[in-house]
Design a protein around this motif. Structure first.
Motif: not given
Length: 249
Positions: A53, A57, A77-78, A80-82, A84-85, A87, A124
């Motif tokens: 992080e 990028q 971190a990106r 991990h965010r994906r 968590a949510e 797509d 999720a």
């Protein structure tokens, strides 16, 4: 450009990426046809580096002697965010990670991300389908249904591919499996998932082989019906309303 020359380009890119971002790279390498030795002289080169992080990028894309080159720089971190949510493109990302031929970093870090994907919580997945399930396959299928009225049947194969690709990605997400192949090969990959709709392979192949729009519409309706039953059996909700008053605005 032959395979050996392509590998030299990969090594040259890797050396430059390591020099530019050596303090940021967690792991990375090459994926796609070049990584597995199935490239042709016209194949592109795809590389990915997962970085800390705060690291670089901006992806690098360019033509090298007529060959498209893509170097993805992806902050962890990106990812991990994906996770968590989720797509619909998450199975592609996990497939690229799974297929990555490591040139830097440790296997452990990649394995941790893939293991997290394999254990995505049901909640999720349910949130994703509640928010986006209506976008999967239906719009593309309705484009096929519109072809006779528009008098344009040339796009039938394109829309058929969109439908089966979107369903394959949805099933990959439900099964927590990566998609490691491209185009129709990705659809065939989904045939091997442990949890798929009834007669999924047969219905999909019938849909793909349909030569007339009317035949494609009928086959697509059968495929979608089986897919919908599959979602319902697993308690996955795709919002449906008959009046606008039913929508929680």
């Amino acid at each position: 450009m032959q395979h050996g020359d392509r590998i030299k380009v990969v090594r040259g890119i890797h050396i430059r990426v390591q020099h530019a971002y050596k303090n940021s790279i967690l792991f990375g390498g090459v994926y796609g046809s070049t990584a597995i030795g199935r490239d042709t002289e016209f194949s592109d080169i795809e590389m990915m580096y997962v970085v800390k992080e705060g690291g670089p990028q901006a992806d690098k894309t360019f033509l090298y002697r007529g060959i498209p080159i893509e170097v993805n720089l992806l902050p962890i971190a990106r990812i991990h965010r994906r996770l968590a949510e989720p797509d619909l493109q998450l199975p592609w990302l996990m497939g690229n990670l799974a297929a990555l031929q490591l040139l830097a970093g440790e296997e452990k870090q990649r394995r941790e991300l893939l293991d997290t994907y394999s254990r995505l919580p049901d909640a999720a997945i349910a949130r994703f389908f509640l928010a986006h399930g209506a976008e999967i396959a239906y719009e593309s299928f309705n484009k096929i249904r519109s072809l006779p009225r528009r008098g344009n049947t040339r796009e039938r194969e394109l829309f058929v591919y969109e439908v089966v690709r979107e369903i394959a990605l949805a099933l990959a997400l439900l099964n927590r499996r990566p998609i490691t192949r491209g185009y129709y090969a990705a659809v065939k990959e989904s045939y091997e998932f442990p949890h798929i709709p009834e007669a999924y392979r047969e219905l999909t192949e019938t849909f793909i082989r349909a030569e007339e729009v009317k035949e494609a519409i009928e086959a697509g309706q059968n495929l979608l019906a089986s897919y919908e039953r599959f979602l319902q059996e697993r308690g996955i909700c795709v919002p449906r309303v008959e009046t606008l008053d039913e929508v929680a605005w």
